[in-house]
Enzyme design. Structure first.
Site, PDB file in Angstrom:
ATOM      1  N   LYS A  77       0.945  -0.995  -0.387  1.00 19.42           N
ATOM      2  CA  LYS A  77       0.127  -0.086   0.187  1.00 19.42           C
ATOM      3  C   LYS A  77       0.988   1.264  -0.270  1.00 19.42           C
ATOM      4  O   LYS A  77       1.739   1.134   0.640  1.00 19.42           O
ATOM      5  CB  LYS A  77      -0.997  -0.034   1.382  1.00 19.42           C
ATOM      6  N   SER A 152      -9.080   1.095   3.685  1.00 19.51           N
ATOM      7  CA  SER A 152      -8.880   1.595   1.949  1.00 19.51           C
ATOM      8  C   SER A 152      -7.716   1.081   1.724  1.00 19.51           C
ATOM      9  O   SER A 152      -7.505   1.624   0.695  1.00 19.51           O
ATOM     10  CB  SER A 152      -7.965   3.198   3.507  1.00 19.51           C
ATOM     11  N   SER A 176      -9.158  -1.717   7.790  1.00 23.86           N
ATOM     12  CA  SER A 176      -8.580  -1.389   5.641  1.00 23.86           C
ATOM     13  C   SER A 176      -8.002  -2.129   5.214  1.00 23.86           C
ATOM     14  O   SER A 176      -8.451  -2.620   4.733  1.00 23.86           O
ATOM     15  CB  SER A 176      -8.101   0.121   6.278  1.00 23.86           C
TER      16      SER A 176
END
Ligand code: GLN
Length: 493
Positions: A77, A152, A176
Protein backbone atom coordinates in the site's frame (compact mmCIF):
# COMPACT_ATOMS: atom_id res chain seq x y z
CA UNK A 1 -0.02 -19.78 -12.49
CA UNK A 2 -1.37 -16.20 -12.08
CA UNK A 3 -4.02 -17.29 -9.56
CA UNK A 4 -1.63 -19.62 -7.74
CA UNK A 5 -1.12 -19.07 -4.06
CA UNK A 6 2.13 -17.70 -2.74
CA UNK A 7 2.96 -21.11 -1.30
CA UNK A 8 2.37 -22.82 -4.67
CA UNK A 9 4.68 -20.33 -6.38
CA UNK A 10 7.22 -20.93 -3.62
CA UNK A 11 7.10 -24.70 -4.21
CA UNK A 12 7.67 -24.21 -7.93
CA UNK A 13 10.58 -21.85 -7.30
CA UNK A 14 12.09 -24.22 -4.74
CA UNK A 15 11.73 -27.14 -7.18
CA UNK A 16 13.55 -25.13 -9.86
CA UNK A 17 10.50 -25.23 -12.18
CA UNK A 18 10.47 -21.47 -12.58
CA UNK A 19 12.61 -18.47 -11.62
CA UNK A 20 11.91 -15.26 -9.76
CA UNK A 21 12.45 -13.37 -13.03
CA UNK A 22 9.81 -15.48 -14.83
CA UNK A 23 7.37 -14.98 -11.99
CA UNK A 24 8.01 -11.22 -11.95
CA UNK A 25 7.54 -11.03 -15.72
CA UNK A 26 4.24 -12.86 -15.49
CA UNK A 27 2.80 -10.44 -12.93
CA UNK A 28 4.27 -7.36 -14.63
CA UNK A 29 2.49 -8.54 -17.79
CA UNK A 30 -0.79 -8.83 -15.92
CA UNK A 31 -0.35 -5.40 -14.35
CA UNK A 32 0.32 -3.90 -17.80
CA UNK A 33 -2.80 -5.62 -19.17
CA UNK A 34 -5.22 -4.92 -16.33
CA UNK A 35 -4.17 -1.96 -14.21
CA UNK A 36 -5.82 0.41 -16.67
CA UNK A 37 -9.26 -0.94 -15.82
CA UNK A 38 -8.66 -1.42 -12.08
CA UNK A 39 -6.33 1.42 -11.02
CA UNK A 40 -4.99 -0.88 -8.30
CA UNK A 41 -1.36 0.29 -8.61
CA UNK A 42 -0.34 3.94 -8.35
CA UNK A 43 3.37 3.32 -8.85
CA UNK A 44 5.18 0.59 -10.71
CA UNK A 45 8.81 0.45 -11.89
CA UNK A 46 9.20 -2.71 -14.01
CA UNK A 47 12.98 -2.38 -14.35
CA UNK A 48 13.37 -2.20 -10.60
CA UNK A 49 11.05 -5.19 -10.10
CA UNK A 50 13.10 -7.27 -12.53
CA UNK A 51 16.35 -6.18 -10.89
CA UNK A 52 15.06 -7.44 -7.51
CA UNK A 53 13.96 -10.72 -9.12
CA UNK A 54 17.39 -11.18 -10.71
CA UNK A 55 19.04 -10.51 -7.36
CA UNK A 56 16.77 -13.12 -5.76
CA UNK A 57 17.64 -15.74 -8.40
CA UNK A 58 21.31 -14.96 -7.80
CA UNK A 59 20.87 -15.32 -4.03
CA UNK A 60 19.19 -18.68 -4.56
CA UNK A 61 22.01 -19.95 -6.76
CA UNK A 62 24.68 -18.79 -4.32
CA UNK A 63 23.20 -20.06 -1.06
CA UNK A 64 22.26 -23.44 0.36
CA UNK A 65 18.78 -22.41 1.37
CA UNK A 66 16.39 -19.77 0.04
CA UNK A 67 15.00 -17.13 2.39
CA UNK A 68 11.35 -17.51 3.55
CA UNK A 69 9.83 -15.34 0.78
CA UNK A 70 12.59 -15.85 -1.79
CA UNK A 71 11.54 -14.44 -5.18
CA UNK A 72 7.89 -13.98 -4.21
CA UNK A 73 6.16 -10.83 -5.51
CA UNK A 74 4.47 -8.65 -2.89
CA UNK A 75 2.77 -5.30 -3.51
CA UNK A 76 2.53 -2.70 -0.76
CA UNK A 77 0.00 0.00 0.00
CA UNK A 78 1.19 3.55 -0.73
CA UNK A 79 1.20 4.21 3.06
CA UNK A 80 4.50 2.31 3.61
CA UNK A 81 7.68 4.38 3.36
CA UNK A 82 9.98 2.89 0.73
CA UNK A 83 13.35 4.25 -0.25
CA UNK A 84 12.64 3.18 -3.81
CA UNK A 85 10.02 5.18 -5.65
CA UNK A 86 7.52 7.68 -4.25
CA UNK A 87 5.51 7.34 -1.00
CA UNK A 88 2.43 9.50 -1.25
CA UNK A 89 -0.33 7.96 0.85
CA UNK A 90 -2.43 8.75 -2.22
CA UNK A 91 -2.53 12.40 -1.17
CA UNK A 92 -1.66 15.51 -3.14
CA UNK A 93 0.08 16.89 -0.08
CA UNK A 94 2.81 14.24 -0.48
CA UNK A 95 3.00 14.51 -4.26
CA UNK A 96 6.79 14.90 -4.41
CA UNK A 97 7.70 12.89 -1.34
CA UNK A 98 10.44 10.26 -1.49
CA UNK A 99 10.95 8.58 1.87
CA UNK A 100 14.53 8.65 3.17
CA UNK A 101 14.17 5.18 4.74
CA UNK A 102 12.21 1.95 4.46
CA UNK A 103 9.41 1.12 6.88
CA UNK A 104 10.44 -1.70 9.21
CA UNK A 105 8.03 -4.10 7.52
CA UNK A 106 9.58 -3.27 4.13
CA UNK A 107 13.01 -4.07 5.58
CA UNK A 108 11.59 -7.38 6.84
CA UNK A 109 10.17 -8.22 3.40
CA UNK A 110 13.49 -7.43 1.72
CA UNK A 111 15.40 -9.51 4.26
CA UNK A 112 12.99 -12.40 3.59
CA UNK A 113 13.84 -12.24 -0.13
CA UNK A 114 10.52 -10.84 -1.39
CA UNK A 115 10.30 -8.91 -4.66
CA UNK A 116 8.44 -5.64 -4.07
CA UNK A 117 6.15 -5.08 -7.03
CA UNK A 118 4.91 -1.52 -6.50
CA UNK A 119 2.65 0.78 -4.55
CA UNK A 120 -1.08 0.19 -4.40
CA UNK A 121 -3.98 2.62 -4.43
CA UNK A 122 -5.74 3.57 -1.18
CA UNK A 123 -8.05 6.12 0.31
CA UNK A 124 -6.13 9.33 1.01
CA UNK A 125 -4.25 8.82 4.32
CA UNK A 126 -6.25 5.55 4.71
CA UNK A 127 -9.41 7.50 5.52
CA UNK A 128 -12.27 5.77 3.79
CA UNK A 129 -13.97 2.47 3.09
CA UNK A 130 -14.06 2.48 -0.72
CA UNK A 131 -10.71 3.72 -2.14
CA UNK A 132 -12.59 6.62 -3.70
CA UNK A 133 -10.83 9.39 -1.75
CA UNK A 134 -7.48 8.63 -3.42
CA UNK A 135 -5.79 11.57 -5.14
CA UNK A 136 -5.08 9.13 -7.99
CA UNK A 137 -8.73 8.34 -8.69
CA UNK A 138 -10.83 5.44 -7.48
CA UNK A 139 -9.78 1.80 -7.59
CA UNK A 140 -12.27 -0.73 -8.94
CA UNK A 141 -13.40 -4.17 -7.83
CA UNK A 142 -12.35 -6.99 -10.21
CA UNK A 143 -15.66 -8.82 -9.58
CA UNK A 144 -17.55 -5.89 -11.10
CA UNK A 145 -15.62 -2.82 -12.16
CA UNK A 146 -18.65 -0.61 -11.57
CA UNK A 147 -18.25 -1.34 -7.85
CA UNK A 148 -15.72 -0.29 -5.21
CA UNK A 149 -13.12 -2.76 -3.84
CA UNK A 150 -13.61 -1.57 -0.25
CA UNK A 151 -11.03 0.50 1.54
CA UNK A 152 -8.82 1.90 2.52
CA UNK A 153 -6.47 -0.86 1.26
CA UNK A 154 -8.60 -1.29 -1.88
CA UNK A 155 -5.67 -1.26 -4.29
CA UNK A 156 -3.94 -4.12 -2.45
CA UNK A 157 -7.22 -6.08 -2.36
CA UNK A 158 -8.07 -5.54 -6.04
CA UNK A 159 -4.50 -6.39 -7.08
CA UNK A 160 -4.58 -9.73 -5.22
CA UNK A 161 -8.15 -10.57 -6.29
CA UNK A 162 -7.31 -10.00 -9.98
CA UNK A 163 -3.94 -11.78 -9.63
CA UNK A 164 -1.83 -8.75 -10.50
CA UNK A 165 0.25 -9.89 -7.53
CA UNK A 166 -0.08 -13.02 -5.37
CA UNK A 167 0.16 -11.03 -2.13
CA UNK A 168 0.06 -7.49 -0.78
CA UNK A 169 0.43 -5.54 2.44
CA UNK A 170 -2.32 -3.33 3.77
CA UNK A 171 -2.95 -1.42 6.97
CA UNK A 172 -5.99 -1.64 9.20
CA UNK A 173 -7.04 1.19 11.54
CA UNK A 174 -10.76 0.46 11.53
CA UNK A 175 -11.07 -2.42 9.07
CA UNK A 176 -8.98 -1.40 6.09
CA UNK A 177 -7.45 -4.86 5.57
CA UNK A 178 -10.49 -6.97 6.46
CA UNK A 179 -13.27 -5.00 4.74
CA UNK A 180 -11.58 -4.78 1.30
CA UNK A 181 -10.50 -8.43 1.64
CA UNK A 182 -14.14 -9.30 2.25
CA UNK A 183 -15.45 -7.23 -0.66
CA UNK A 184 -12.94 -8.71 -3.14
CA UNK A 185 -13.04 -12.36 -2.01
CA UNK A 186 -9.54 -12.67 -0.56
CA UNK A 187 -8.01 -13.32 2.87
CA UNK A 188 -6.54 -10.62 5.13
CA UNK A 189 -5.32 -10.51 8.72
CA UNK A 190 -5.03 -7.57 11.07
CA UNK A 191 -2.59 -8.79 13.72
CA UNK A 192 -2.80 -7.92 17.41
CA UNK A 193 -1.88 -4.27 18.01
CA UNK A 194 1.85 -4.26 18.81
CA UNK A 195 2.66 -7.42 16.82
CA UNK A 196 3.93 -5.55 13.74
CA UNK A 197 6.13 -2.46 13.82
CA UNK A 198 4.48 0.82 12.79
CA UNK A 199 7.83 2.54 12.13
CA UNK A 200 7.81 4.03 8.65
CA UNK A 201 4.09 3.54 8.14
CA UNK A 202 2.48 6.93 7.60
CA UNK A 203 0.47 7.45 10.77
CA UNK A 204 -3.31 7.83 10.69
CA UNK A 205 -4.52 6.93 14.20
CA UNK A 206 -1.48 5.69 16.11
CA UNK A 207 -3.33 3.74 18.80
CA UNK A 208 -5.22 1.73 16.17
CA UNK A 209 -2.99 1.38 13.07
CA UNK A 210 -1.60 -2.07 12.31
CA UNK A 211 -0.12 -3.53 9.11
CA UNK A 212 -0.96 -6.96 7.77
CA UNK A 213 -1.12 -9.38 4.86
CA UNK A 214 -3.69 -9.68 2.06
CA UNK A 215 -3.45 -12.90 0.07
CA UNK A 216 -5.38 -15.64 -1.74
CA UNK A 217 -5.14 -18.26 1.06
CA UNK A 218 -4.85 -18.46 4.83
CA UNK A 219 -1.41 -20.09 4.67
CA UNK A 220 -0.13 -17.25 2.46
CA UNK A 221 -1.38 -14.76 5.03
CA UNK A 222 0.52 -16.70 7.69
CA UNK A 223 3.71 -16.73 5.59
CA UNK A 224 3.68 -12.97 5.07
CA UNK A 225 2.68 -12.15 8.65
CA UNK A 226 5.50 -14.34 9.94
CA UNK A 227 7.94 -12.28 7.88
CA UNK A 228 6.72 -8.83 8.93
CA UNK A 229 6.05 -9.34 12.64
CA UNK A 230 8.46 -9.02 15.51
CA UNK A 231 9.67 -6.54 18.07
CA UNK A 232 11.14 -3.25 16.87
CA UNK A 233 12.92 -1.03 19.37
CA UNK A 234 12.19 1.88 17.03
CA UNK A 235 8.45 1.66 17.68
CA UNK A 236 7.49 2.25 21.31
CA UNK A 237 4.19 0.40 20.81
CA UNK A 238 5.82 -2.72 19.37
CA UNK A 239 5.58 -5.36 22.07
CA UNK A 240 8.83 -7.03 23.08
CA UNK A 241 7.46 -10.07 24.86
CA UNK A 242 4.72 -10.91 22.36
CA UNK A 243 3.89 -14.62 22.51
CA UNK A 244 5.53 -16.45 19.62
CA UNK A 245 3.23 -18.01 17.05
CA UNK A 246 3.88 -21.11 14.96
CA UNK A 247 2.53 -19.31 11.89
CA UNK A 248 2.73 -22.13 9.36
CA UNK A 249 2.01 -24.93 11.83
CA UNK A 250 -1.22 -23.13 12.77
CA UNK A 251 -2.45 -23.65 9.19
CA UNK A 252 -2.10 -27.45 9.21
CA UNK A 253 -5.53 -27.86 10.76
CA UNK A 254 -8.51 -29.42 9.00
CA UNK A 255 -11.16 -29.73 11.67
CA UNK A 256 -12.69 -27.69 14.47
CA UNK A 257 -13.20 -30.44 17.06
CA UNK A 258 -13.84 -28.96 20.47
CA UNK A 259 -13.64 -25.35 19.24
CA UNK A 260 -16.11 -23.00 20.93
CA UNK A 261 -17.13 -20.28 18.48
CA UNK A 262 -19.05 -17.26 19.72
CA UNK A 263 -21.82 -15.77 17.56
CA UNK A 264 -22.43 -12.23 18.86
CA UNK A 265 -26.07 -11.27 18.48
CA UNK A 266 -25.14 -7.61 17.93
CA UNK A 267 -23.45 -8.54 14.63
CA UNK A 268 -26.54 -10.11 13.09
CA UNK A 269 -28.79 -7.11 12.93
CA UNK A 270 -31.54 -5.55 10.93
CA UNK A 271 -30.17 -3.63 8.00
CA UNK A 272 -27.56 -6.20 7.05
CA UNK A 273 -27.93 -7.70 3.59
CA UNK A 274 -30.04 -10.87 3.66
CA UNK A 275 -27.60 -12.66 1.33
CA UNK A 276 -24.63 -11.76 3.54
CA UNK A 277 -26.49 -13.05 6.58
CA UNK A 278 -27.38 -16.30 4.81
CA UNK A 279 -23.75 -16.84 3.68
CA UNK A 280 -22.37 -16.27 7.17
CA UNK A 281 -25.03 -18.49 8.80
CA UNK A 282 -24.15 -21.21 6.28
CA UNK A 283 -20.47 -20.78 7.14
CA UNK A 284 -21.26 -21.26 10.84
CA UNK A 285 -23.21 -24.39 9.95
CA UNK A 286 -20.11 -25.66 8.12
CA UNK A 287 -18.05 -24.96 11.25
CA UNK A 288 -20.52 -27.04 13.24
CA UNK A 289 -20.09 -29.90 10.75
CA UNK A 290 -16.33 -29.57 11.25
CA UNK A 291 -16.80 -30.18 14.96
CA UNK A 292 -17.20 -26.71 16.44
CA UNK A 293 -19.78 -25.68 18.98
CA UNK A 294 -21.55 -22.41 18.10
CA UNK A 295 -22.44 -20.41 21.20
CA UNK A 296 -24.67 -17.32 21.19
CA UNK A 297 -22.88 -14.47 22.95
CA UNK A 298 -23.39 -10.77 23.50
CA UNK A 299 -20.96 -7.89 23.04
CA UNK A 300 -23.30 -5.29 24.53
CA UNK A 301 -21.33 -2.14 23.76
CA UNK A 302 -20.93 -2.89 20.04
CA UNK A 303 -23.46 -0.23 19.12
CA UNK A 304 -21.15 2.51 20.41
CA UNK A 305 -18.08 1.35 18.49
CA UNK A 306 -18.56 3.40 15.33
CA UNK A 307 -19.22 6.58 17.31
CA UNK A 308 -16.21 6.04 19.60
CA UNK A 309 -13.95 5.25 16.64
CA UNK A 310 -15.04 8.34 14.72
CA UNK A 311 -13.99 10.48 17.70
CA UNK A 312 -10.72 8.68 18.55
CA UNK A 313 -9.41 8.12 15.00
CA UNK A 314 -9.97 11.71 13.77
CA UNK A 315 -8.54 13.10 17.04
CA UNK A 316 -5.31 11.16 16.57
CA UNK A 317 -5.33 11.98 12.85
CA UNK A 318 -5.64 15.71 13.51
CA UNK A 319 -2.46 15.53 15.62
CA UNK A 320 -0.59 13.23 13.20
CA UNK A 321 -1.45 15.28 10.13
CA UNK A 322 -0.28 18.56 11.67
CA UNK A 323 3.23 17.63 10.45
CA UNK A 324 2.21 18.40 6.85
CA UNK A 325 3.03 22.09 7.10
CA UNK A 326 4.83 22.28 3.71
CA UNK A 327 8.04 23.37 5.45
CA UNK A 328 10.20 20.25 5.27
CA UNK A 329 8.27 18.19 2.77
CA UNK A 330 5.01 17.97 0.93
CA UNK A 331 3.04 20.23 -1.35
CA UNK A 332 3.67 23.98 -1.08
CA UNK A 333 1.32 26.60 -2.55
CA UNK A 334 2.61 29.17 -5.05
CA UNK A 335 3.75 32.60 -3.86
CA UNK A 336 2.67 32.52 -0.21
CA UNK A 337 2.14 35.98 1.25
CA UNK A 338 3.44 35.04 4.69
CA UNK A 339 3.99 31.99 6.88
CA UNK A 340 0.35 31.60 7.87
CA UNK A 341 -0.79 31.91 4.27
CA UNK A 342 1.74 29.23 3.32
CA UNK A 343 0.43 26.81 5.97
CA UNK A 344 -3.24 27.34 5.30
CA UNK A 345 -3.15 27.47 1.52
CA UNK A 346 -0.75 24.53 1.18
CA UNK A 347 -2.92 22.40 3.46
CA UNK A 348 -6.09 23.55 1.76
CA UNK A 349 -4.70 22.61 -1.66
CA UNK A 350 -2.98 19.43 -0.53
CA UNK A 351 -5.67 17.63 1.50
CA UNK A 352 -8.87 16.19 0.06
CA UNK A 353 -12.26 16.84 1.61
CA UNK A 354 -12.52 13.62 3.70
CA UNK A 355 -9.11 14.29 5.27
CA UNK A 356 -10.15 17.86 6.04
CA UNK A 357 -13.37 16.57 7.63
CA UNK A 358 -11.33 14.28 9.91
CA UNK A 359 -8.89 17.04 10.87
CA UNK A 360 -11.76 19.37 11.72
CA UNK A 361 -13.74 16.82 13.77
CA UNK A 362 -10.57 15.64 15.49
CA UNK A 363 -9.37 19.13 16.39
CA UNK A 364 -12.86 19.93 17.69
CA UNK A 365 -13.03 16.79 19.83
CA UNK A 366 -9.65 17.60 21.37
CA UNK A 367 -10.26 21.28 21.97
CA UNK A 368 -10.45 22.60 25.50
CA UNK A 369 -13.95 22.45 26.88
CA UNK A 370 -14.88 19.55 24.59
CA UNK A 371 -12.06 17.12 25.38
CA UNK A 372 -13.88 15.50 28.33
CA UNK A 373 -17.19 15.31 26.53
CA UNK A 374 -15.82 13.70 23.38
CA UNK A 375 -12.29 12.28 23.46
CA UNK A 376 -12.31 11.18 27.08
CA UNK A 377 -15.82 9.73 26.77
CA UNK A 378 -14.84 7.86 23.62
CA UNK A 379 -11.81 6.39 25.41
CA UNK A 380 -14.08 5.23 28.24
CA UNK A 381 -16.37 3.56 25.72
CA UNK A 382 -13.29 1.93 24.20
CA UNK A 383 -12.52 0.34 27.58
CA UNK A 384 -16.08 -1.01 27.79
CA UNK A 385 -15.71 -2.53 24.32
CA UNK A 386 -12.41 -4.14 25.34
CA UNK A 387 -14.10 -5.57 28.44
CA UNK A 388 -16.96 -6.99 26.34
CA UNK A 389 -14.40 -9.08 24.44
CA UNK A 390 -12.52 -10.14 27.57
CA UNK A 391 -15.79 -11.40 29.09
CA UNK A 392 -16.83 -13.16 25.87
CA UNK A 393 -13.51 -14.98 25.66
CA UNK A 394 -14.16 -16.51 29.09
CA UNK A 395 -16.93 -18.43 27.33
CA UNK A 396 -15.59 -19.04 23.80
CA UNK A 397 -12.25 -19.56 22.03
CA UNK A 398 -13.04 -17.47 18.97
CA UNK A 399 -15.72 -15.15 17.65
CA UNK A 400 -17.15 -15.37 14.13
CA UNK A 401 -19.06 -12.53 12.46
CA UNK A 402 -19.71 -11.08 9.03
CA UNK A 403 -16.84 -8.75 8.00
CA UNK A 404 -19.14 -6.25 6.32
CA UNK A 405 -22.94 -5.88 6.45
CA UNK A 406 -23.09 -5.54 2.66
CA UNK A 407 -21.24 -6.63 -0.46
CA UNK A 408 -19.38 -4.12 -2.65
CA UNK A 409 -21.48 -1.09 -3.57
CA UNK A 410 -21.41 0.99 -6.74
CA UNK A 411 -18.81 3.69 -7.27
CA UNK A 412 -20.14 7.06 -6.15
CA UNK A 413 -23.04 5.52 -4.22
CA UNK A 414 -21.91 6.72 -0.78
CA UNK A 415 -19.44 9.50 -1.55
CA UNK A 416 -21.92 12.27 -0.69
CA UNK A 417 -22.98 10.65 2.56
CA UNK A 418 -20.06 10.22 4.97
CA UNK A 419 -22.24 8.78 7.73
CA UNK A 420 -23.46 5.88 5.58
CA UNK A 421 -19.87 5.32 4.50
CA UNK A 422 -18.76 5.22 8.16
CA UNK A 423 -21.47 2.65 8.95
CA UNK A 424 -19.93 0.18 6.51
CA UNK A 425 -17.18 -0.27 9.14
CA UNK A 426 -19.65 -1.40 11.78
CA UNK A 427 -18.26 -4.97 12.12
CA UNK A 428 -14.55 -4.25 11.91
CA UNK A 429 -13.98 -1.24 14.14
CA UNK A 430 -14.46 -2.82 17.60
CA UNK A 431 -11.55 -5.18 16.88
CA UNK A 432 -9.20 -2.20 16.41
CA UNK A 433 -10.54 -0.44 19.51
CA UNK A 434 -9.80 -3.60 21.50
CA UNK A 435 -6.42 -4.23 19.78
CA UNK A 436 -7.35 -7.82 18.84
CA UNK A 437 -6.36 -9.98 15.86
CA UNK A 438 -9.03 -10.26 13.15
CA UNK A 439 -9.06 -12.17 9.88
CA UNK A 440 -11.45 -12.03 6.96
CA UNK A 441 -11.82 -14.90 4.51
CA UNK A 442 -14.28 -15.53 1.66
CA UNK A 443 -17.43 -17.46 2.66
CA UNK A 444 -19.87 -17.01 -0.22
CA UNK A 445 -21.18 -14.84 -3.02
CA UNK A 446 -24.32 -12.74 -3.37
CA UNK A 447 -25.25 -11.83 -6.94
CA UNK A 448 -21.70 -12.60 -8.02
CA UNK A 449 -20.09 -10.44 -5.32
CA UNK A 450 -17.93 -11.93 -2.51
CA UNK A 451 -18.93 -12.14 1.15
CA UNK A 452 -16.41 -12.26 4.01
CA UNK A 453 -16.37 -14.19 7.28
CA UNK A 454 -14.51 -12.47 10.13
CA UNK A 455 -12.66 -14.38 12.85
CA UNK A 456 -11.71 -12.58 16.08
CA UNK A 457 -9.42 -14.03 18.76
CA UNK A 458 -8.04 -12.85 22.10
CA UNK A 459 -4.90 -10.69 21.88
CA UNK A 460 -1.80 -12.58 20.67
CA UNK A 461 -3.83 -15.65 19.63
CA UNK A 462 -3.34 -15.25 15.88
CA UNK A 463 -2.74 -18.98 15.60
CA UNK A 464 -6.31 -19.70 16.63
CA UNK A 465 -7.80 -17.50 13.86
CA UNK A 466 -5.38 -19.05 11.37
CA UNK A 467 -6.30 -22.59 12.43
CA UNK A 468 -10.06 -22.02 12.27
CA UNK A 469 -9.78 -20.19 8.94
CA UNK A 470 -7.55 -22.96 7.54
CA UNK A 471 -10.03 -25.65 8.52
CA UNK A 472 -12.88 -23.66 6.95
CA UNK A 473 -10.84 -23.01 3.79
CA UNK A 474 -9.96 -26.71 3.45
CA UNK A 475 -13.66 -27.60 3.57
CA UNK A 476 -14.86 -24.97 1.07
CA UNK A 477 -13.95 -23.63 -2.36
CA UNK A 478 -14.83 -19.91 -2.13
CA UNK A 479 -11.18 -18.85 -1.97
CA UNK A 480 -10.39 -20.54 -5.28
CA UNK A 481 -12.95 -18.62 -7.35
CA UNK A 482 -11.57 -16.20 -9.90
CA UNK A 483 -13.20 -13.03 -11.30
CA UNK A 484 -14.16 -13.97 -14.85
CA UNK A 485 -12.92 -10.83 -16.59
CA UNK A 486 -9.40 -11.36 -15.21
CA UNK A 487 -9.17 -15.13 -15.44
CA UNK A 488 -7.91 -16.22 -18.78
CA UNK A 489 -5.00 -14.16 -20.11
CA UNK A 490 -1.49 -13.40 -18.95
CA UNK A 491 0.23 -16.73 -19.29
CA UNK A 492 -2.05 -19.14 -17.46
CA UNK A 493 -0.16 -22.36 -16.90
N1 GLN B 1 -12.97 3.10 7.02
C1 GLN B 1 -12.32 3.47 8.25
C2 GLN B 1 -11.99 4.94 8.23
O1 GLN B 1 -12.27 5.58 7.25
C3 GLN B 1 -11.14 2.62 8.48
C4 GLN B 1 -9.95 3.00 7.69
C5 GLN B 1 -8.74 2.20 8.02
O2 GLN B 1 -8.81 1.13 8.61
N2 GLN B 1 -7.60 2.76 7.62
O3 GLN B 1 -11.47 5.47 9.17
Amino acid sequence: MPFSSLSEIKSRLDAGETSAVEVAQLYLGRIAAHNGSLNAFVHIDPAHVLAQAEASDRYRSEHDAPRPLEGLPIAVKDIFCTQDGPTRCCSRILEDFHAPYDAQVITHLKEAGAVLVGKTNMDEFAMGSSTETSAFGPCRNPWDIETIPGGSSGGSAAAVAAALTPAALGTDTGGSIRQPASLTGITGLKPTYGRVSRRGIIAFASSLDQAGAMTRTVKDTAMVTAAISGHDSGDATSVESAPVVDWLGACDVTDMKGLRIGRPKEYFIEGMDAGVRASVEAALEKCRELGAEIIDISLPHTKYAVAAYYVIAPSEASANLSRYDSVRFGHRCDNPEDLLDMYTRSRDEGFGSEVKRRILTGAFALSSGYYDAYYLKAQQVRTLIQQDFIKAFEQVDLIATPTSPITAFKLGEKTDDPLTMYLSDIYTIAVNLAGLPGLSQPCGFVDGMPVGLQWIAPAWREESVLSAASAYEAATEWHSRVPAAFGSDGGES
